[in-house]
Enzyme design. Structure first.
Site, short mmCIF file in Angstrom:
data_model
loop_
_atom_site.label_atom_id
_atom_site.label_comp_id
_atom_site.label_asym_id
_atom_site.label_seq_id
_atom_site.Cartn_x
_atom_site.Cartn_y
_atom_site.Cartn_z
N TYR A 151 0.84 -1.20 0.00
CA TYR A 151 0.00 0.00 0.00
C TYR A 151 0.88 1.25 0.00
CZ TYR A 151 -3.94 -3.07 1.25
OH TYR A 151 -4.90 -4.06 1.26
N SER B 12 -4.98 -14.09 1.54
CA SER B 12 -5.86 -13.11 0.89
C SER B 12 -5.96 -13.45 -0.59
CB SER B 12 -5.32 -11.69 1.07
OG SER B 12 -6.19 -10.75 0.45
N PRO C 60 -16.64 -3.79 0.86
CA PRO C 60 -18.08 -4.00 1.09
C PRO C 60 -18.95 -3.09 0.24
CG PRO C 60 -17.13 -2.75 2.90
CD PRO C 60 -15.98 -3.25 2.07
N LEU C 61 -18.38 -1.97 -0.20
CA LEU C 61 -19.15 -1.02 -1.02
C LEU C 61 -18.77 -1.11 -2.49
CD1 LEU C 61 -19.04 2.07 1.38
CD2 LEU C 61 -20.85 0.37 1.11
N THR D 115 -11.86 8.35 3.85
CA THR D 115 -10.85 9.41 3.81
C THR D 115 -11.23 10.60 4.68
OG1 THR D 115 -11.91 10.34 1.83
CG2 THR D 115 -10.07 8.82 1.49
N ASN E 167 -20.13 5.01 8.37
CA ASN E 167 -19.89 3.58 8.18
C ASN E 167 -20.16 2.79 9.45
OD1 ASN E 167 -19.12 3.96 5.52
ND2 ASN E 167 -16.92 3.88 5.94
#
Length: 328
Positions: free
Chosen positions: A54, A152, A209-210, A287, A295
């Site tokens: 990341y 993962s 999830p979105l 963010t 959320n």
């Protein structure tokens, strides 16, 4: 906030968690990260997700610095990171013993921590024997650099092979898998992994999830807002593949259900993921502080998801995978 065991392990993780993907290092600095992380803690989140890849390691540096400045007690939180893409060199990537060990050491240095609670193999490595990877992950645990390990985006077959190695040699197997899971992506979690929940007590920490924001409804007009994820250069190809009429029509069809429940569409989508009993934690992203606050309210939506509501959702998205007869 509710806390669930990570699979069959004794580790308790918050039902909703926060991940640094996209945001830390690309959109947020340490100051912004501190505000977001503290907001998560204020809402009971104890589980935070990261990866060596990341922002090319910067996400781990930001998370580590932010947590250090916040002065949190280390035992109060669960930190996870992932190993696979560590750099440009031939041994800086993959799941060889060399990269697993050196990669974990690099993660700990960037996070400024002596250990992480959970380390994932970020992708399967077909060029490395699974036995080598399983032994390397056990070495990491035996050294005290991590307490648990997981996978993962591995297949059920690959996870089964890893467990076969672990059981054969008396080693620790992967306790958790981190797959994509949302109303538009369901097959792995609801069909492929079914035998693993019983056979190995596999837990899930699901991401997206979105569906990269699609399930918030903000793209329903067909246009991409300036400050959205799909406006980022790296995500424009994904936007072109995702923002198609069939998908947007399904999202629009969910809006009346959310409205009847009196909740935003995003909270409905997150709650739907968390309602799956095999999901230990749903990794959320944000963010801005107000996005975290919104959320987290999804926790209150889970009890509203009656069988009738779930059937209505399935009728609209038409994404429920067909289970093999042997799993019924």
């Amino acid at each position: 906030m509710q806390y669930k065991n990570l699979g069959r392990s004794g580790l308790k993780v918050s039902q909703l968690s926060y991940g640094a993907w996209v945001s830390f290092g690309n959109q947020l600095d340490v100051k912004d990260a501190k505000a977001l992380l503290q907001c998560c803690r204020d809402h009971g989140v104890n589980f935070f997700d990261n990866a060596e890849v990341y922002a090319n390691g910067r996400a781990e540096e930001i998370m580590g610095q932010a947590i250090k400045e916040l002065g949190w007690k280390r035992s109060d939180i669960v930190i996870a990171t992932k190993i696979f893409w560590g750099g440009p060199g031939p041994n800086d990537k993959g799941l060889s013993r060399k990269h697993v060990i050196e990669g974990v050491q690099g993660c700990l240095k960037r996070l400024e921590m002596s250990y992480v609670d959970l380390i994932y193999c970020h992708r399967p490595d077909t060029s490395t024997p699974i036995e080598e990877t399983v032994r390397a992950m056990n070495y990491v645990i035996n050294k005290g650099w991590a307490f648990y390990w997981g996978t993962s985006e591995w297949s059920a077959q690959q996870i089964t092979e890893a467990w076969g190695v672990a059981e054969k040699f008396g080693l620790i197997g992967p306790v958790v898998e981190q797959p994509e899971y949302n109303l538009l992506s369901r097959h792995k979690v609801e069909v492929e992994f079914l035998p693993l929940y019983t056979n190995y007590g596999l837990g899930l920490t699901t991401w997206s999830p979105l569906a990269s924001g699609v399930l918030t409804g903000k793209y329903n007009s067909g246009k991409v807002p300036e400050n959205s994820r799909f406006a980022l250069e790296n995500y424009k190809n994904l936007a072109n593949r995702t923002l198609v009429d069939d998908v947007l029509n399904k999202v629009r069809g969910l809006e009346p259900i959310a409205k009847d429940l009196g909740v935003p569409l995003a909270q409905l989508a997150i709650a739907w993921c968390a309602a799956n009993p095999n999901v230990s934690s749903v990794i959320t992203g944000a963010t801005k502080v107000h996005q975290v606050e919104e959320n987290m309210k999804a926790i209150n939506v889970i009890p509203l998801l009656t069988p009738e509501i779930m059937n209505k959702i399935d009728a609209i998205v038409q994404s429920k995978p067909k289970r093999p007869d042997s799993y019924r």
